[in-house]
Write an enzyme that holds these catalytic residues in place. Sequence first.
Site, PDB file in Angstrom:
ATOM      1  N   HIS A 167      -9.754   4.994   2.068  1.00 12.20           N
ATOM      2  CA  HIS A 167      -8.469   5.297   1.438  1.00 12.20           C
ATOM      3  C   HIS A 167      -8.072   6.763   1.484  1.00 12.20           C
ATOM      4  CE1 HIS A 167      -8.968   1.211   0.006  1.00 12.20           C
ATOM      5  NE2 HIS A 167      -7.672   1.216  -0.227  1.00 12.20           N
ATOM      6  N   ARG A 214     -25.273  13.352  18.697  1.00 11.48           N
ATOM      7  CA  ARG A 214     -25.052  12.054  18.056  1.00 11.48           C
ATOM      8  C   ARG A 214     -23.784  11.387  18.576  1.00 11.48           C
ATOM      9  NH1 ARG A 214     -26.748  13.769  11.912  1.00 11.48           N
ATOM     10  NH2 ARG A 214     -28.941  13.268  12.197  1.00 11.48           N
ATOM     11  N   GLY A 218       0.845  -1.209   0.000  1.00  7.72           N
ATOM     12  CA  GLY A 218       0.000   0.000   0.000  1.00  7.72           C
ATOM     13  C   GLY A 218       0.875   1.252   0.000  1.00  7.72           C
ATOM     14  N   ASP A 232       0.119   2.147   8.434  1.00  2.24           N
ATOM     15  CA  ASP A 232      -0.378   1.333   9.551  1.00  2.24           C
ATOM     16  C   ASP A 232       0.499   1.368  10.812  1.00  2.24           C
ATOM     17  OD1 ASP A 232      -2.422   0.545   7.882  1.00  2.24           O
ATOM     18  OD2 ASP A 232      -1.459  -1.336   7.304  1.00  2.24           O
ATOM     19  N   ASP A 287       5.732  -5.309   5.799  1.00  2.00           N
ATOM     20  CA  ASP A 287       6.378  -6.605   6.041  1.00  2.00           C
ATOM     21  C   ASP A 287       6.438  -7.503   4.795  1.00  2.00           C
ATOM     22  OD1 ASP A 287       3.667  -6.920   6.161  1.00  2.00           O
ATOM     23  OD2 ASP A 287       3.660  -8.088   8.013  1.00  2.00           O
ATOM     24  N   GLY A 288       5.433  -7.412   3.915  1.00  2.00           N
ATOM     25  CA  GLY A 288       5.458  -8.209   2.680  1.00  2.00           C
ATOM     26  C   GLY A 288       6.642  -7.795   1.810  1.00  2.00           C
ATOM     27  N   ARG A 304      13.334  10.264  -2.995  1.00  2.00           N
ATOM     28  CA  ARG A 304      14.246  11.399  -3.245  1.00  2.00           C
ATOM     29  C   ARG A 304      15.516  11.270  -2.408  1.00  2.00           C
ATOM     30  NH1 ARG A 304      15.026  16.166  -0.457  1.00  2.00           N
ATOM     31  NH2 ARG A 304      15.524  18.036  -1.666  1.00  2.00           N
ATOM     32  N   ARG A 341      -4.848   7.364   3.107  1.00  2.00           N
ATOM     33  CA  ARG A 341      -3.550   7.072   2.480  1.00  2.00           C
ATOM     34  C   ARG A 341      -3.043   8.220   1.608  1.00  2.00           C
ATOM     35  NH1 ARG A 341      -3.978   1.103   1.138  1.00  2.00           N
ATOM     36  NH2 ARG A 341      -3.498   1.627  -1.012  1.00  2.00           N
ATOM     37  N   ARG A 386       1.031  -5.013  -5.142  1.00  2.00           N
ATOM     38  CA  ARG A 386       1.229  -6.151  -4.230  1.00  2.00           C
ATOM     39  C   ARG A 386       1.496  -7.349  -5.130  1.00  2.00           C
ATOM     40  NH1 ARG A 386      -0.737  -4.010   0.701  1.00  2.00           N
ATOM     41  NH2 ARG A 386      -2.568  -2.683   0.475  1.00  2.00           N
TER      42      ARG A 386
HETATM   43  O1  F6P Z   1      -1.435  -1.444   4.583  1.00  2.00           O
HETATM   44  C1  F6P Z   1      -2.034  -0.227   4.324  1.00  2.00           C
HETATM   45  C2  F6P Z   1      -3.519  -0.401   4.152  1.00  2.00           C
HETATM   46  O2  F6P Z   1      -4.072   0.865   3.855  1.00  2.00           O
HETATM   47  C3  F6P Z   1      -4.257  -1.031   5.331  1.00  2.00           C
HETATM   48  O3  F6P Z   1      -4.486  -0.114   6.361  1.00  2.00           O
HETATM   49  C4  F6P Z   1      -5.478  -1.554   4.664  1.00  2.00           C
HETATM   50  O4  F6P Z   1      -6.010  -2.640   5.379  1.00  2.00           O
HETATM   51  C5  F6P Z   1      -4.997  -1.979   3.322  1.00  2.00           C
HETATM   52  O5  F6P Z   1      -3.791  -1.262   3.083  1.00  2.00           O
HETATM   53  C6  F6P Z   1      -5.958  -1.720   2.187  1.00  2.00           C
HETATM   54  O6  F6P Z   1      -5.412  -2.258   1.044  1.00  2.00           O
HETATM   55  P1  F6P Z   1      -5.910  -1.920  -0.430  1.00  2.00           P
HETATM   56  O7  F6P Z   1      -5.490  -0.521  -0.762  1.00  2.00           O
HETATM   57  O8  F6P Z   1      -5.239  -2.940  -1.269  1.00  2.00           O
HETATM   58  O9  F6P Z   1      -7.408  -2.034  -0.399  1.00  2.00           O
END
Ligand code: F6P
Length: 320
Positions: A251, A163, A12, A128, A104-105, A22, A254, A73
């Site tokens: 997302h 709420r 990700g 994460d 880790d992957g 950079r 991110r 990935r």
């Molecule tokens: O590892 C980063 C991450 O954003 C996780 O928080 C989330 O579970 C996963 O990637 C989502 O993956 P993808 O973008 O492949 O849906």
Amino acid sequence: MKRTIGILTSGGDAPGMNAAIRAVTRSALARDFDVYGIYDGYLGLVEGNYTKFNKGSVSDILFKGGTILGTARMPEFVEDEIMDKAIKQMEKVGMDSLVVIGGDGTYRGAGDLCRKGISCIGIPGTIDNDCPGTDYTIGFHTALNTIVEAVDKLRDTSASHHRCSVVQVMGNHCGDLALYSAICCGAEIVVTPEVGFSESEIIRRLQHFDAIKKHRHALVIVSEKLMDVEALAEKISETTSFSGRATVLGHIQRGGSPVPYDRLLASRIGDYAVDLLANGATNRCVGIKNDQMISTPIAEALVQPKEFEQNLYDMFERLA
Ligand code: F6P
């Protein structure tokens, strides 16, 4: 012999990856190494999708979110045949080392390549904060900032309507984004994979806040993949005087320009990764511990459980 370093981002994406690209590129060029940018992670390596970088290749990217190299990935990057293809592509341009940025992957792939004689250094890049061998990963603080900004907005409307906002945040089996954002946003309840929480306990607590008329609104932050937040919000509406509303931030967490902490961390870590390679190190991942750059053997890092900050959680509970 002149060193030739390849750099890739994998898994990700995370804000600050560009700052790391950079830093690695410029630090390597400053040492008179050649640098190749590899596109789309290990996939680009296998397909020979790379280009030679100069100083200008990484201009104007420090502040940009995402990764200019693209990412992917590639679970099949464990098969010997596929890794050998990647190594052949490296040999074509005399690439002897790799700096890989990811989680880790990504480290696992680098560790396997090291066993085949390639020098590799891993850089922790993921929102994460689940990489062992570092206090913080590149991207974590930016994602945290994004969550806090979003929740601050939710609070405005939530408080106006009495709420309860149930906010789901990312964190693939790591509760750091949930815990840190819960502290920063003054949440009433946080649900993390490390500690967990039963639905009945959440309701009981909200009913308590309700009974003592302490709260005009309430905030529950939940780590992803643990519970159905829509169902929880409905249950809250049915069993407490709060009207429940669920928000899945998704997302959006991110994206965005990296905050200064991530730019600084990425620059320090990228430079340190090249320093390690220059000094003959390999098969290590880089991190920050107590504000110092450190490195750990990849194999060791991969079996170390990421430590949950129980003291921070206990503090959250006292302050909630
Ligand atoms: O590892 C980063 C991450 O954003 C996780 O928080 C989330 O579970 C996963 O990637 C989502 O993956 P993808 O973008 O492949 O849906």
